[in-house]
Design a protein around this motif. Structure first.
Motif, PDB file in Angstrom:
ATOM      1  N   VAL A 122       0.844  -1.199   0.000  1.00 15.99           N
ATOM      2  CA  VAL A 122       0.000   0.000   0.000  1.00 15.99           C
ATOM      3  C   VAL A 122       0.878   1.246   0.000  1.00 15.99           C
ATOM      4  CG1 VAL A 122      -1.658   1.349   1.345  1.00 15.99           C
ATOM      5  CG2 VAL A 122      -2.025  -1.101   0.993  1.00 15.99           C
ATOM      6  N   LYS A 123       1.956   1.222   0.790  1.00 19.08           N
ATOM      7  CA  LYS A 123       2.868   2.364   0.844  1.00 19.08           C
ATOM      8  C   LYS A 123       3.508   2.616  -0.525  1.00 19.08           C
ATOM      9  CE  LYS A 123       6.894   4.121   3.292  1.00 19.08           C
ATOM     10  NZ  LYS A 123       7.914   3.836   4.293  1.00 19.08           N
ATOM     11  N   GLN A 124       3.905   1.543  -1.199  1.00 16.12           N
ATOM     12  CA  GLN A 124       4.539   1.677  -2.517  1.00 16.12           C
ATOM     13  C   GLN A 124       3.533   2.059  -3.589  1.00 16.12           C
ATOM     14  OE1 GLN A 124       7.535  -0.744  -3.878  1.00 16.12           O
ATOM     15  NE2 GLN A 124       7.414   0.348  -5.789  1.00 16.12           N
ATOM     16  N   GLY A 125       2.331   1.510  -3.534  1.00 12.29           N
ATOM     17  CA  GLY A 125       1.329   1.751  -4.569  1.00 12.29           C
ATOM     18  C   GLY A 125       1.537   0.839  -5.768  1.00 12.29           C
ATOM     19  N   PRO A 126       0.582   0.844  -6.699  1.00 11.95           N
ATOM     20  CA  PRO A 126       0.657  -0.038  -7.880  1.00 11.95           C
ATOM     21  C   PRO A 126       1.583   0.527  -8.952  1.00 11.95           C
ATOM     22  CG  PRO A 126      -1.356   1.224  -7.932  1.00 11.95           C
ATOM     23  CD  PRO A 126      -0.664   1.580  -6.635  1.00 11.95           C
ATOM     24  N   VAL A 127       2.875   0.525  -8.689  1.00 11.81           N
ATOM     25  CA  VAL A 127       3.874   1.112  -9.584  1.00 11.81           C
ATOM     26  C   VAL A 127       3.832   0.455 -10.957  1.00 11.81           C
ATOM     27  CG1 VAL A 127       6.356   1.448  -9.932  1.00 11.81           C
ATOM     28  CG2 VAL A 127       5.362   1.694  -7.657  1.00 11.81           C
ATOM     29  N   GLY A 128       3.821   1.265 -12.013  1.00 18.91           N
ATOM     30  CA  GLY A 128       3.920   0.756 -13.378  1.00 18.91           C
ATOM     31  C   GLY A 128       2.692   0.035 -13.879  1.00 18.91           C
ATOM     32  N   MET A 129       1.528   0.326 -13.292  1.00 15.67           N
ATOM     33  CA  MET A 129       0.321  -0.398 -13.652  1.00 15.67           C
ATOM     34  C   MET A 129      -0.824   0.587 -13.888  1.00 15.67           C
ATOM     35  SD  MET A 129      -1.114  -3.535 -11.376  1.00 15.67           S
ATOM     36  CE  MET A 129       0.244  -4.656 -11.399  1.00 15.67           C
ATOM     37  N   THR A 130      -1.499   0.452 -15.017  1.00 11.85           N
ATOM     38  CA  THR A 130      -2.683   1.261 -15.298  1.00 11.85           C
ATOM     39  C   THR A 130      -3.742   0.355 -15.902  1.00 11.85           C
ATOM     40  OG1 THR A 130      -1.875   1.834 -17.510  1.00 11.85           O
ATOM     41  CG2 THR A 130      -1.380   3.395 -15.741  1.00 11.85           C
ATOM     42  N   MET A 131      -4.972   0.823 -15.897  1.00  7.63           N
ATOM     43  CA  MET A 131      -6.056   0.084 -16.544  1.00  7.63           C
ATOM     44  C   MET A 131      -6.171   0.556 -17.982  1.00  7.63           C
ATOM     45  SD  MET A 131      -7.357  -2.128 -14.516  1.00  7.63           S
ATOM     46  CE  MET A 131      -8.804  -2.639 -15.402  1.00  7.63           C
ATOM     47  N   ARG A 132      -6.394  -0.372 -18.864  1.00  8.46           N
ATOM     48  CA  ARG A 132      -6.690  -0.004 -20.243  1.00  8.46           C
ATOM     49  C   ARG A 132      -8.095   0.566 -20.270  1.00  8.46           C
ATOM     50  NH1 ARG A 132      -6.413  -4.429 -23.819  1.00  8.46           N
ATOM     51  NH2 ARG A 132      -6.008  -2.934 -25.446  1.00  8.46           N
ATOM     52  N   THR A 133      -8.359   1.479 -21.188  1.00  8.27           N
ATOM     53  CA  THR A 133      -9.673   2.100 -21.250  1.00  8.27           C
ATOM     54  C   THR A 133     -10.704   1.095 -21.757  1.00  8.27           C
ATOM     55  OG1 THR A 133      -9.439   2.850 -23.533  1.00  8.27           O
ATOM     56  CG2 THR A 133      -8.610   4.340 -21.798  1.00  8.27           C
ATOM     57  N   GLN A 134     -11.963   1.375 -21.452  1.00  7.58           N
ATOM     58  CA  GLN A 134     -13.038   0.514 -21.922  1.00  7.58           C
ATOM     59  C   GLN A 134     -13.057   0.484 -23.445  1.00  7.58           C
ATOM     60  OE1 GLN A 134     -14.918  -1.462 -19.848  1.00  7.58           O
ATOM     61  NE2 GLN A 134     -15.423  -2.432 -21.780  1.00  7.58           N
ATOM     62  N   ALA A 135     -12.768   1.617 -24.081  1.00  6.62           N
ATOM     63  CA  ALA A 135     -12.732   1.674 -25.549  1.00  6.62           C
ATOM     64  C   ALA A 135     -11.647   0.744 -26.099  1.00  6.62           C
ATOM     65  CB  ALA A 135     -12.504   3.101 -26.021  1.00  6.62           C
ATOM     66  N   GLU A 136     -10.473   0.709 -25.447  1.00  6.66           N
ATOM     67  CA  GLU A 136      -9.396  -0.188 -25.876  1.00  6.66           C
ATOM     68  C   GLU A 136      -9.817  -1.647 -25.736  1.00  6.66           C
ATOM     69  OE1 GLU A 136      -5.168   1.913 -24.855  1.00  6.66           O
ATOM     70  OE2 GLU A 136      -6.413   1.373 -23.134  1.00  6.66           O
ATOM     71  N   LEU A 137     -10.438  -1.969 -24.606  1.00  5.82           N
ATOM     72  CA  LEU A 137     -10.884  -3.344 -24.386  1.00  5.82           C
ATOM     73  C   LEU A 137     -11.974  -3.735 -25.371  1.00  5.82           C
ATOM     74  CD1 LEU A 137     -10.944  -3.382 -20.494  1.00  5.82           C
ATOM     75  CD2 LEU A 137      -9.333  -4.571 -21.979  1.00  5.82           C
ATOM     76  N   ASP A 138     -12.931  -2.827 -25.616  1.00  9.17           N
ATOM     77  CA  ASP A 138     -14.012  -3.112 -26.561  1.00  9.17           C
ATOM     78  C   ASP A 138     -13.473  -3.324 -27.973  1.00  9.17           C
ATOM     79  OD1 ASP A 138     -15.835  -2.931 -24.510  1.00  9.17           O
ATOM     80  OD2 ASP A 138     -16.497  -0.895 -25.028  1.00  9.17           O
ATOM     81  N   ALA A 139     -12.502  -2.481 -28.379  1.00  7.39           N
ATOM     82  CA  ALA A 139     -11.899  -2.633 -29.710  1.00  7.39           C
ATOM     83  C   ALA A 139     -11.187  -3.978 -29.815  1.00  7.39           C
ATOM     84  CB  ALA A 139     -10.931  -1.485 -29.985  1.00  7.39           C
ATOM     85  N   ASP A 140     -10.470  -4.374 -28.763  1.00 11.39           N
ATOM     86  CA  ASP A 140      -9.794  -5.667 -28.765  1.00 11.39           C
ATOM     87  C   ASP A 140     -10.798  -6.814 -28.841  1.00 11.39           C
ATOM     88  OD1 ASP A 140      -7.299  -4.565 -28.678  1.00 11.39           O
ATOM     89  OD2 ASP A 140      -6.860  -5.148 -26.615  1.00 11.39           O
ATOM     90  N   ARG A 141     -11.885  -6.712 -28.073  1.00 16.74           N
ATOM     91  CA  ARG A 141     -12.902  -7.772 -28.094  1.00 16.74           C
ATOM     92  C   ARG A 141     -13.527  -7.893 -29.478  1.00 16.74           C
ATOM     93  NH1 ARG A 141     -14.182  -5.773 -22.738  1.00 16.74           N
ATOM     94  NH2 ARG A 141     -13.554  -7.352 -21.237  1.00 16.74           N
ATOM     95  N   GLU A 142     -13.795  -6.741 -30.104  1.00 15.80           N
ATOM     96  CA  GLU A 142     -14.380  -6.745 -31.449  1.00 15.80           C
ATOM     97  C   GLU A 142     -13.425  -7.393 -32.450  1.00 15.80           C
ATOM     98  OE1 GLU A 142     -15.604  -3.315 -34.574  1.00 15.80           O
ATOM     99  OE2 GLU A 142     -16.410  -3.084 -32.538  1.00 15.80           O
ATOM    100  N   GLU A 143     -12.161  -7.003 -32.394  1.00 19.04           N
ATOM    101  CA  GLU A 143     -11.159  -7.585 -33.289  1.00 19.04           C
ATOM    102  C   GLU A 143     -10.990  -9.074 -33.008  1.00 19.04           C
ATOM    103  OE1 GLU A 143      -8.439  -8.085 -36.254  1.00 19.04           O
ATOM    104  OE2 GLU A 143      -9.761  -6.363 -35.909  1.00 19.04           O
TER     105      GLU A 143
END
Length: 199
Positions: free
Chosen positions: A156-177
């Motif tokens: 918790v002190k360090q935090g989620p270093v180097g990690m982000t969520m992909r956007t819903q649009a990115e995930l939807d485009a990947d699912r469609e492809e």
């Protein structure tokens, strides 16, 4: 621990499958690949590594022993998912995922908002509320409770270093492809079956 360096998807898929659905290399390294996975060059995979549907592993990335990369997740160039660590669905990793191997389970950030202790995944706030009940469910003794609380506090002190969520649009485009590619694959397989029947 055994690893495989720089395998292609074709090489991995040519290895025999075991009863758990892992492809097993000639050296005995087990790797599980989902559908429509992308693997770049100079990657390392540890024994028991798993990469989910539509996920990608970048140049020089490492997926450690028993590590898991979820559906649509991205492990960036040079990033690392450590021994036993998990990266949740749709997460993008750009650096090493810190995982701590405790006396019983691995604990790590598995998304920008959640920490996994073994297979139990919760937000830090949920862990604070439910830690005692989970500890009881897992039959943790007093020493293990203190051990995992110290690991939790460190993460918790360090935090989620180097990690982000992909956007819903990115995930939807990947699912469609992914759906298009899967439909094309299914069509080709049906054509091949029809050709065999005609022959």
């Amino acid at each position: 621990m055994k690893t495989v360096f720089n395998p292609t998807i074709e090489q991995i898929e040519s290895w025999p499958l075991n009863e758990e659905g892992f492809h097993v290399s000639p050296d005995g390294v087990r790797i599980k690949l989902g559908r429509q996975v992308t693997i770049a060059k100079e990657c390392f995979f540890g024994d028991g590594a798993s990469v989910g549907d539509g996920a990608s592993v970048g140049d020089g990335a490492r997926v450690g022993y028993g590590a898991s990369v979820g559906y649509g997740a991205r492990v960036g160039d040079g990033a690392s998912v450590g021994y036993g660590a998990s990266v949740g669905d749709g997460v993008k990793v750009t650096k090493a995922v810190i995982s701590i191997h405790g006396s019983r389970y691995v604990i790590n950030w598995c998304s920008p908002t959640q920490i996994a202790i073994g297979c139990n995944v919760r937000t830090p706030e949920e862990w604070l509320e439910e830690y005692e009940s989970v500890s009881d469910d897992e039959n943790f003794d007093t020493a293990e409770i203190a051990e995992y609380r110290s690991y939790f506090d460190l993460l918790v002190k360090q935090g989620p270093v180097g990690m982000t969520m992909r956007t819903q649009a990115e995930l939807d485009a990947d699912r469609e492809e992914f759906a298009k590619q899967l439909a094309e694959h299914d069509k080709k397989m049906a054509e091949l079956r029809a050709e065999k029947v005609e022959a």
